[in-house]
Design an enzyme around this catalytic site. Structure first.
Site, PDB file in Angstrom:
ATOM      1  N   TYR A 154       0.794  -1.210   0.041  1.00  0.00           N
ATOM      2  CA  TYR A 154      -0.030  -0.064   0.000  1.00  0.00           C
ATOM      3  C   TYR A 154       0.925   1.277   0.058  1.00  0.00           C
ATOM      4  O   TYR A 154       0.597   2.409  -0.877  1.00  0.00           O
ATOM      5  CB  TYR A 154      -0.745  -0.105   1.045  1.00  0.00           C
ATOM      6  N   LYS A 158       1.363   3.974  -2.927  1.00  0.00           N
ATOM      7  CA  LYS A 158       0.639   5.451  -2.831  1.00  0.00           C
ATOM      8  C   LYS A 158       1.971   6.350  -2.858  1.00  0.00           C
ATOM      9  O   LYS A 158       1.862   7.463  -3.433  1.00  0.00           O
ATOM     10  CB  LYS A 158       0.019   5.591  -1.418  1.00  0.00           C
TER      11      LYS A 158
HETATM   12  P1  NAP Z   1     -13.705   2.548  -0.784  1.00  0.00           P
HETATM   13  O1  NAP Z   1     -14.682   3.073  -0.009  1.00  0.00           O
HETATM   14  O2  NAP Z   1     -13.463   0.915  -0.779  1.00  0.00           O
HETATM   15  O3  NAP Z   1     -13.872   3.171  -2.185  1.00  0.00           O
HETATM   16  C1  NAP Z   1     -13.002   2.764  -3.314  1.00  0.00           C
HETATM   17  C2  NAP Z   1     -13.729   2.194  -4.561  1.00  0.00           C
HETATM   18  O4  NAP Z   1     -12.819   1.799  -5.432  1.00  0.00           O
HETATM   19  C3  NAP Z   1     -14.596   0.786  -4.191  1.00  0.00           C
HETATM   20  O5  NAP Z   1     -15.983   1.328  -4.638  1.00  0.00           O
HETATM   21  C4  NAP Z   1     -13.720  -0.056  -4.871  1.00  0.00           C
HETATM   22  O6  NAP Z   1     -14.664  -1.145  -5.482  1.00  0.00           O
HETATM   23  C5  NAP Z   1     -13.206   0.540  -6.232  1.00  0.00           C
HETATM   24  N1  NAP Z   1     -12.189  -0.018  -6.718  1.00  0.00           N
HETATM   25  C6  NAP Z   1     -11.326  -1.277  -6.181  1.00  0.00           C
HETATM   26  N2  NAP Z   1     -10.703  -1.740  -7.241  1.00  0.00           N
HETATM   27  C7  NAP Z   1     -11.003  -1.223  -8.456  1.00  0.00           C
HETATM   28  C8  NAP Z   1     -10.716  -1.467  -9.908  1.00  0.00           C
HETATM   29  N3  NAP Z   1      -9.746  -2.157 -10.141  1.00  0.00           N
HETATM   30  N4  NAP Z   1     -11.244  -0.703 -10.764  1.00  0.00           N
HETATM   31  C9  NAP Z   1     -12.423   0.251 -10.341  1.00  0.00           C
HETATM   32  N5  NAP Z   1     -12.662   0.584  -9.204  1.00  0.00           N
HETATM   33  C10 NAP Z   1     -12.314  -0.110  -8.070  1.00  0.00           C
HETATM   34  O7  NAP Z   1     -12.475   3.427  -0.238  1.00  0.00           O
HETATM   35  P2  NAP Z   1     -12.140   5.040  -0.034  1.00  0.00           P
HETATM   36  O8  NAP Z   1     -11.736   5.000   1.539  1.00  0.00           O
HETATM   37  O9  NAP Z   1     -13.176   5.716  -0.590  1.00  0.00           O
HETATM   38  O10 NAP Z   1     -10.979   5.141  -0.903  1.00  0.00           O
HETATM   39  C11 NAP Z   1     -10.676   5.979  -1.922  1.00  0.00           C
HETATM   40  C12 NAP Z   1      -9.305   6.413  -2.163  1.00  0.00           C
HETATM   41  O11 NAP Z   1      -8.729   7.087  -0.932  1.00  0.00           O
HETATM   42  C13 NAP Z   1      -8.353   5.067  -2.425  1.00  0.00           C
HETATM   43  O12 NAP Z   1      -7.397   5.413  -3.202  1.00  0.00           O
HETATM   44  C14 NAP Z   1      -7.763   4.991  -0.943  1.00  0.00           C
HETATM   45  O13 NAP Z   1      -6.417   4.236  -0.820  1.00  0.00           O
HETATM   46  C15 NAP Z   1      -7.554   6.504  -0.502  1.00  0.00           C
HETATM   47  N6  NAP Z   1      -7.459   6.679   0.891  1.00  0.00           N
HETATM   48  C16 NAP Z   1      -8.399   6.285   1.732  1.00  0.00           C
HETATM   49  C17 NAP Z   1      -8.070   6.641   3.092  1.00  0.00           C
HETATM   50  C18 NAP Z   1      -9.247   6.478   4.140  1.00  0.00           C
HETATM   51  O14 NAP Z   1      -8.991   6.545   5.334  1.00  0.00           O
HETATM   52  N7  NAP Z   1     -10.555   6.054   3.757  1.00  0.00           N
HETATM   53  C19 NAP Z   1      -6.996   7.196   3.471  1.00  0.00           C
HETATM   54  C20 NAP Z   1      -6.168   7.330   2.645  1.00  0.00           C
HETATM   55  C21 NAP Z   1      -6.159   7.057   1.336  1.00  0.00           C
HETATM   56  P3  NAP Z   1     -14.885  -2.507  -4.615  1.00  0.00           P
HETATM   57  O15 NAP Z   1     -15.817  -2.253  -3.549  1.00  0.00           O
HETATM   58  O16 NAP Z   1     -15.524  -3.537  -5.610  1.00  0.00           O
HETATM   59  O17 NAP Z   1     -13.587  -2.852  -4.060  1.00  0.00           O
END
Ligand code: NAP
Length: 249
Positions: A154, A158
């Protein structure tokens, strides 16, 4: 308070729009008048986002790690919604594992979705962005700026997104395309469930991921992204913006 209308007449491509940050970004841009192409692997979820967001939003089920799937979605969006001038790459996956035991499949999937997937979406959109200008906002993480235990894949993915963004910003600075990166941490979304302590892991190691400011909401990240991606952010390019409650001070 009246909602600003900074995306009227614009088309945005938002990945990961089926959940969490991507869904909130899609909703924010649509509320500000933009047509939004919502991309996500989760077909039902992304259809639901497009329905809920309404306005000019449309769902494009796609796998960001698959070049053909990405190309089809971006070209479909350009044909049906107009030239994309805004790209926000939120699709992402994560998992904690002991580096010595992480499976090759987990390593490959995390790099393929988070890093390669970001590149593929940007690459497919670039001809459109260059044809009249635009902005790219990538989503990295606090894990792209600090070492996170059990997060080898991860963190590497990133950190790669951070440097990919800087490279894009430098390459296209004089050609009307800005590239910036938001590095969130601690946002309340379903992804957080993926980060469980691996078997035998030391919880003390995760202390550095706690902040006295608690957790943030996807809508707060979306507000920041909307500023950066709109003309209000016109003087920003190559910026890496932590949004993590001070985790990376
Ligand atoms: P999330 O709620 O799990 O949303 C991520 C979305 O991406 C999900 O709908 C997922 O689908 C989709 N996805 C996964 N693999 C994919 C693929 N191959 N092609 C297209 N879509 C795909 O997560 P989030 O927290 O909103 O995360 C959004 C971004 O923010 C990510 O890059 C994450 O690393 C980053 N981020 C989040 C946090 C946090 O605290 N939440 C912190 C730092 C960074 P599935 O559900 O089917 O997997």
């Amino acid at each position: 308070m009246e909602t600003a209308q900074r995306f009227v007449g614009r088309t945005a491509i938002v990945t990961g729009a089926g959940s969490g940050l991507g869904r909130a970004v899609a909703a924010r841009i649509a509320a500000e008048g933009g047509a939004v192409a919502c991309l996500d692997l989760a077909a039902d979820a992304v259809q639901e986002t497009a329905r809920a967001v309404g306005g000019g939003a449309r769902a494009y089920p796609a796998d960001v790690s698959d070049p053909a799937s990405v190309k089809a979605a971006v070209e479909g969006a350009a044909r049906e919604l107009g030239r994309p001038s805004v790209v926000v790459t939120c699709a992402g996956v994560g998992k904690f594992a002991h580096a010595a035991e992480m499976s090759f499949e987990d390593w490959s999937r995390i790099i393929a979705v988070n890093l390669t997937g970001t590149f593929l979406v940007v690459q497919a959109a670039l001809p459109h962005l260059l044809d009249g200008g635009g902005s790219i906002t990538t989503i990295a993480s606090n894990a792209g700026l600090q070492g996170v235990p059990y997060g080898a894949a991860y963190c590497a993915s990133k950190g790669g997104v951070v440097q990919l963004t800087r490279s894009l910003a430098a390459e296209f600075l004089a050609r009307g395309v800005r590239a910036n990166c938001v590095a969130p941490g601690g946002i309340k979304t379903p992804l957080q469930r993926a980060f469980e302590l691996p078997p035998g892991g030391d919880p003390e190691h995760l202390r550095r991921l706690m902040t006295p400011l608690g957790r943030s909401k996807p809508e707060e990240v979306a507000a920041l992204v909307a500023f950066i991606a709109s003309d209000e952010g016109r003087y920003m390019s190559g910026a890496i913006v932590p949004f993590d409650g001070g985790l990376t001070i």
